[in-house]
Scaffold this motif. Structure first.
Motif, PDB file in Angstrom:
ATOM      1  N   GLN A  23       0.855  -1.107   0.020  1.00 45.36           N
ATOM      2  CA  GLN A  23       0.007  -0.134   0.022  1.00 45.36           C
ATOM      3  C   GLN A  23       0.904   1.489   0.069  1.00 45.36           C
ATOM      4  OE1 GLN A  23      -2.222  -0.972   3.380  1.00 45.36           O
ATOM      5  NE2 GLN A  23      -4.132  -1.743   2.253  1.00 45.36           N
ATOM      6  N   LYS A  24       2.134   1.053   0.392  1.00 44.89           N
ATOM      7  CA  LYS A  24       2.903   2.391   0.482  1.00 44.89           C
ATOM      8  C   LYS A  24       3.537   2.543  -1.064  1.00 44.89           C
ATOM      9  CE  LYS A  24       4.540   5.297   3.472  1.00 44.89           C
ATOM     10  NZ  LYS A  24       3.708   6.232   4.008  1.00 44.89           N
ATOM     11  N   CYS A  25       3.448   1.635  -1.750  1.00 44.76           N
ATOM     12  CA  CYS A  25       4.071   1.938  -3.211  1.00 44.76           C
ATOM     13  C   CYS A  25       3.275   2.649  -4.046  1.00 44.76           C
ATOM     14  CB  CYS A  25       4.037   0.555  -3.846  1.00 44.76           C
ATOM     15  SG  CYS A  25       5.402  -0.576  -3.147  1.00 44.76           S
ATOM     16  N   THR A  26       3.825   3.662  -4.787  1.00 41.21           N
ATOM     17  CA  THR A  26       3.173   4.654  -5.551  1.00 41.21           C
ATOM     18  C   THR A  26       4.331   4.800  -6.859  1.00 41.21           C
ATOM     19  OG1 THR A  26       4.511   6.685  -4.859  1.00 41.21           O
ATOM     20  CG2 THR A  26       2.490   6.106  -3.619  1.00 41.21           C
ATOM     21  N   GLU A  27       3.871   5.585  -7.919  1.00 41.90           N
ATOM     22  CA  GLU A  27       4.748   5.658  -8.825  1.00 41.90           C
ATOM     23  C   GLU A  27       6.099   6.463  -8.532  1.00 41.90           C
ATOM     24  OE1 GLU A  27       3.341   8.310 -12.169  1.00 41.90           O
ATOM     25  OE2 GLU A  27       1.893   9.007 -10.828  1.00 41.90           O
ATOM     26  N   PHE A  28       6.064   7.267  -7.413  1.00 39.81           N
ATOM     27  CA  PHE A  28       7.143   7.640  -6.925  1.00 39.81           C
ATOM     28  C   PHE A  28       7.828   6.995  -5.818  1.00 39.81           C
ATOM     29  CE2 PHE A  28       4.653  11.232  -8.704  1.00 39.81           C
ATOM     30  CZ  PHE A  28       5.296  11.548  -9.562  1.00 39.81           C
ATOM     31  N   ARG A  29       7.363   5.707  -5.278  1.00 37.41           N
ATOM     32  CA  ARG A  29       8.026   5.296  -4.275  1.00 37.41           C
ATOM     33  C   ARG A  29       7.988   3.751  -4.193  1.00 37.41           C
ATOM     34  NH1 ARG A  29       7.524   6.961   2.234  1.00 37.41           N
ATOM     35  NH2 ARG A  29       8.348   4.849   3.133  1.00 37.41           N
ATOM     36  N   GLN A  30       8.815   3.073  -3.890  1.00 34.78           N
ATOM     37  CA  GLN A  30       9.045   1.519  -4.079  1.00 34.78           C
ATOM     38  C   GLN A  30       9.139   0.842  -2.600  1.00 34.78           C
ATOM     39  OE1 GLN A  30       8.797  -1.506  -4.791  1.00 34.78           O
ATOM     40  NE2 GLN A  30       7.172  -1.264  -6.411  1.00 34.78           N
ATOM     41  N   GLU A  31       8.391   0.586  -1.862  1.00 36.81           N
ATOM     42  CA  GLU A  31       8.394   0.032  -0.661  1.00 36.81           C
ATOM     43  C   GLU A  31       9.155  -1.233  -0.664  1.00 36.81           C
ATOM     44  OE1 GLU A  31       8.522   2.278   1.987  1.00 36.81           O
ATOM     45  OE2 GLU A  31       8.545   1.136   3.890  1.00 36.81           O
ATOM     46  N   PHE A  32       8.658  -1.982  -1.375  1.00 41.49           N
ATOM     47  CA  PHE A  32       9.212  -3.387  -1.831  1.00 41.49           C
ATOM     48  C   PHE A  32      10.734  -3.553  -1.982  1.00 41.49           C
ATOM     49  CE2 PHE A  32       4.688  -5.376  -1.833  1.00 41.49           C
ATOM     50  CZ  PHE A  32       5.043  -6.351  -0.962  1.00 41.49           C
ATOM     51  N   GLY A  57      18.542   0.688  -6.202  1.00 38.79           N
ATOM     52  CA  GLY A  57      17.919   1.353  -5.306  1.00 38.79           C
ATOM     53  C   GLY A  57      16.404   1.854  -5.587  1.00 38.79           C
ATOM     54  N   PRO A  58      15.469   2.376  -4.777  1.00 39.72           N
ATOM     55  CA  PRO A  58      14.363   2.632  -5.227  1.00 39.72           C
ATOM     56  C   PRO A  58      14.082   4.320  -5.899  1.00 39.72           C
ATOM     57  CG  PRO A  58      14.715   3.174  -2.906  1.00 39.72           C
ATOM     58  CD  PRO A  58      15.807   2.710  -3.365  1.00 39.72           C
ATOM     59  N   PHE A  59      15.111   5.007  -6.289  1.00 36.47           N
ATOM     60  CA  PHE A  59      15.167   6.269  -6.818  1.00 36.47           C
ATOM     61  C   PHE A  59      15.541   6.402  -8.053  1.00 36.47           C
ATOM     62  CE2 PHE A  59      15.893   6.662  -2.060  1.00 36.47           C
ATOM     63  CZ  PHE A  59      14.466   7.169  -1.640  1.00 36.47           C
ATOM     64  N   THR A 101      19.440  -8.511 -17.767  1.00 42.10           N
ATOM     65  CA  THR A 101      19.517  -7.185 -17.207  1.00 42.10           C
ATOM     66  C   THR A 101      20.102  -7.205 -15.588  1.00 42.10           C
ATOM     67  OG1 THR A 101      18.320  -5.259 -16.175  1.00 42.10           O
ATOM     68  CG2 THR A 101      17.258  -7.528 -16.019  1.00 42.10           C
ATOM     69  N   GLY A 102      20.952  -6.368 -15.033  1.00 41.43           N
ATOM     70  CA  GLY A 102      21.536  -6.416 -13.967  1.00 41.43           C
ATOM     71  C   GLY A 102      20.654  -5.222 -12.924  1.00 41.43           C
ATOM     72  N   ARG A 103      19.613  -5.026 -13.246  1.00 46.12           N
ATOM     73  CA  ARG A 103      18.905  -3.844 -12.463  1.00 46.12           C
ATOM     74  C   ARG A 103      18.366  -4.796 -11.477  1.00 46.12           C
ATOM     75  NH1 ARG A 103      16.875   0.437 -17.051  1.00 46.12           N
ATOM     76  NH2 ARG A 103      18.520   0.349 -18.358  1.00 46.12           N
ATOM     77  N   VAL A 104      18.675  -4.480 -10.436  1.00 45.81           N
ATOM     78  CA  VAL A 104      18.024  -5.049  -9.329  1.00 45.81           C
ATOM     79  C   VAL A 104      16.938  -4.140  -8.604  1.00 45.81           C
ATOM     80  CG1 VAL A 104      17.868  -6.153  -6.767  1.00 45.81           C
ATOM     81  CG2 VAL A 104      19.697  -6.528  -8.647  1.00 45.81           C
ATOM     82  N   GLY A 105      15.923  -3.510  -9.426  1.00 40.71           N
ATOM     83  CA  GLY A 105      15.037  -2.336  -9.159  1.00 40.71           C
ATOM     84  C   GLY A 105      14.727  -1.784 -10.725  1.00 40.71           C
ATOM     85  N   ALA A 106      13.604  -0.901 -10.421  1.00 43.34           N
ATOM     86  CA  ALA A 106      13.329  -0.055 -11.840  1.00 43.34           C
ATOM     87  C   ALA A 106      12.597   1.276 -11.530  1.00 43.34           C
ATOM     88  CB  ALA A 106      12.051  -1.041 -12.411  1.00 43.34           C
ATOM     89  N   ASP A 107      12.383   1.891 -12.148  1.00 42.92           N
ATOM     90  CA  ASP A 107      11.609   3.100 -12.205  1.00 42.92           C
ATOM     91  C   ASP A 107      10.241   2.833 -11.401  1.00 42.92           C
ATOM     92  OD1 ASP A 107       9.893   5.240 -12.255  1.00 42.92           O
ATOM     93  OD2 ASP A 107      11.116   6.219 -14.197  1.00 42.92           O
ATOM     94  N   PRO A 108       9.985   3.551 -10.117  1.00 42.73           N
ATOM     95  CA  PRO A 108       8.834   2.955  -9.457  1.00 42.73           C
ATOM     96  C   PRO A 108       7.665   3.122 -10.274  1.00 42.73           C
ATOM     97  CG  PRO A 108      10.107   4.565  -8.219  1.00 42.73           C
ATOM     98  CD  PRO A 108      10.870   4.644  -9.674  1.00 42.73           C
ATOM     99  N   SER A 109       7.463   4.130 -11.239  1.00 43.94           N
ATOM    100  CA  SER A 109       6.103   4.318 -12.228  1.00 43.94           C
ATOM    101  C   SER A 109       5.857   2.992 -13.095  1.00 43.94           C
ATOM    102  CB  SER A 109       6.391   5.467 -12.902  1.00 43.94           C
ATOM    103  OG  SER A 109       7.311   5.545 -13.767  1.00 43.94           O
ATOM    104  N   GLN A 110       7.145   2.458 -13.541  1.00 52.83           N
ATOM    105  CA  GLN A 110       6.965   1.087 -14.483  1.00 52.83           C
ATOM    106  C   GLN A 110       6.526   0.020 -13.434  1.00 52.83           C
ATOM    107  OE1 GLN A 110      10.914   0.941 -15.999  1.00 52.83           O
ATOM    108  NE2 GLN A 110      10.461   2.575 -17.662  1.00 52.83           N
ATOM    109  N   ILE A 111       7.014  -0.014 -12.161  1.00 47.61           N
ATOM    110  CA  ILE A 111       6.511  -1.088 -11.628  1.00 47.61           C
ATOM    111  C   ILE A 111       5.027  -1.096 -11.133  1.00 47.61           C
ATOM    112  CG2 ILE A 111       7.021  -2.506  -9.044  1.00 47.61           C
ATOM    113  CD1 ILE A 111       9.795  -1.508  -9.308  1.00 47.61           C
ATOM    114  N   ILE A 112       4.682  -0.073 -10.787  1.00 45.87           N
ATOM    115  CA  ILE A 112       3.201   0.238 -10.532  1.00 45.87           C
ATOM    116  C   ILE A 112       2.308   0.041 -11.909  1.00 45.87           C
ATOM    117  CG2 ILE A 112       1.403   1.996 -10.548  1.00 45.87           C
ATOM    118  CD1 ILE A 112       2.215   1.564  -7.757  1.00 45.87           C
ATOM    119  N   ALA A 113       3.011   0.359 -13.240  1.00 45.68           N
ATOM    120  CA  ALA A 113       2.274  -0.008 -14.275  1.00 45.68           C
ATOM    121  C   ALA A 113       2.273  -1.416 -14.764  1.00 45.68           C
ATOM    122  CB  ALA A 113       3.034   0.999 -15.321  1.00 45.68           C
ATOM    123  N   LYS A 114       3.303  -2.027 -14.167  1.00 50.51           N
ATOM    124  CA  LYS A 114       3.001  -3.475 -14.483  1.00 50.51           C
ATOM    125  C   LYS A 114       2.310  -4.322 -13.456  1.00 50.51           C
ATOM    126  CE  LYS A 114       7.401  -3.653 -16.972  1.00 50.51           C
ATOM    127  NZ  LYS A 114       8.856  -3.725 -16.630  1.00 50.51           N
TER     128      LYS A 114
END
Ligand SMILES: [Fe+2]
Length: 315
Positions: free
Chosen positions: A62-71, A103-105, A287-300
């Motif tokens: 619930q804390k996750c938004t397109e600007f924040r990734q709590e997971f 990271g989440p940013f 990919t070596g990206r352990v993370g992503a743009d928060p807005s893309q995670i929400i979109a997926k």
């Protein structure tokens, strides 16, 4: 008929999942169930503790938004992201710069800038130069490599955490010159406390951890034919360099600020020098990206898409 008890339940669950057509999904889910069940048996998990866990994970989502990734923050603070990085590095066929946390940013749409430009959106001072070369495993410069950089400001805040997160600051994308050189201007960041106003912060406080990350600058570097490097440079002398809350620091990524460096491409400013090495790509890009743009995670986060993607990857 099978008698379900605290041991046979594991085989019963594995049996039901055993016909999963995608072999990787079958392998990952079977191991997950085995370890999850073993974990519950090891700690003799009580119903109220199980419910606390469900509530906690619900709050994280619930804390996750397109600007924040709590997971991602949870994964980072459990050392899980660093583990995934280390496993990724181990699969390389050629040595490259060590990975560190995305990271989440991270944001995928940072502005394109020219070598020597500043990533500061206003005229804050003092500026520092960060420079070096992107080279291959033989030490040859990689021309036109993409160098994405993002960092917190001198007070420890990322643009995503400030009043209007749609405005960008302290991030940019550069391309190396013909010799593989990159250089840009910025402010030296300070360390910061991870976001503590969510469930991950509650966990960190319950564990009596300090919650700080030492000062660092994130980099994402790639070029066709090479393994992408996701890493960060850590500023030496930070109080928390030995106790990073998310386990990103490793000795080879610690850098110092020099006051007078004759090799710096911009004279008169303090500088940080670091050379990045890209290993050759073995076969398919991974990919070596352990993370992503928060807005893309929400979109997926659409169950139908996730199932369709799992089905796709079985081919
Ligand atoms: Fe960071």
């Amino acid at each position: 008929m099978l008698t379900i008890d605290e041991i046979t339940i594991t085989d019963a669950a594995l049996e039901q999942m055993s016909a999963t057509p995608n072999p990787r999904l079958r392998e990952v889910m079977a191991a997950l169930v085995r370890h999850l069940h073993a974990f519950a048996r090891e700690v003799d998990l009580k119903p109220e503790e199980w419910l606390e866990g469900i509530k906690f994970l619900t709050a994280v989502g619930q804390k996750c938004t397109e600007f924040r990734q709590e997971f991602i923050l949870l994964s980072d603070t459990l050392g899980f992201s660093s583990l995934i990085n280390a496993l990724h590095d181990r699969r390389a066929i050629e040595a490259g710069t060590k990975s560190s946390l995305l990271g989440p940013f991270y944001r995928s749409d940072s502005p394109d800038l020219r070598l020597g430009d500043s990533i500061i959106s206003n005229s804050r001072k003092p500026e520092t130069v960060i420079y070096g070369r992107v080279v291959d495993s033989a030490g040859k410069g990689v021309a036109n490599a993409s160098v994405e950089v993002w960092q917190p400001d001198e007070n420890g805040w990322y643009d995503l955490q400030l009043q209007d997160p749609s405005k960008m600051d302290l991030r940019g994308r550069f391309h190396t010159d013909a010799e593989g050189r990159y250089y840009f201007r910025t402010v030296v960041p300070t360390g910061y406390m991870i976001p503590m106003d969510g469930p991950v912060g509650d966990m960190i406080r319950a564990q009596k951890r300090h919650g700080y990350r030492p000062a660092h600058i994130h980099f994402l570097i790639g070029a066709p034919g090479y393994r992408e490097v996701v890493t960060a440079l850590y500023i030496e002398g930070d109080d928390h360099i030995e106790s990073d809350t998310v386990f990103g620091v490793t000795e080879s990524l610690v850098v110092g600020v020099k006051q007078k460096d004759p090799n710096s491409p911009i004279a008169g400013l303090p500088s940080i020098q670091f050379g990045f090495q890209l290993g050759e790509l073995a076969g398919k890009a991974e990919t070596g990206r352990v993370g992503a743009d928060p807005s893309q995670i929400i979109a997926k986060a659409d169950p139908a898409q996730i199932v369709a993607k799992a089905a796709d990857s079985s081919h």
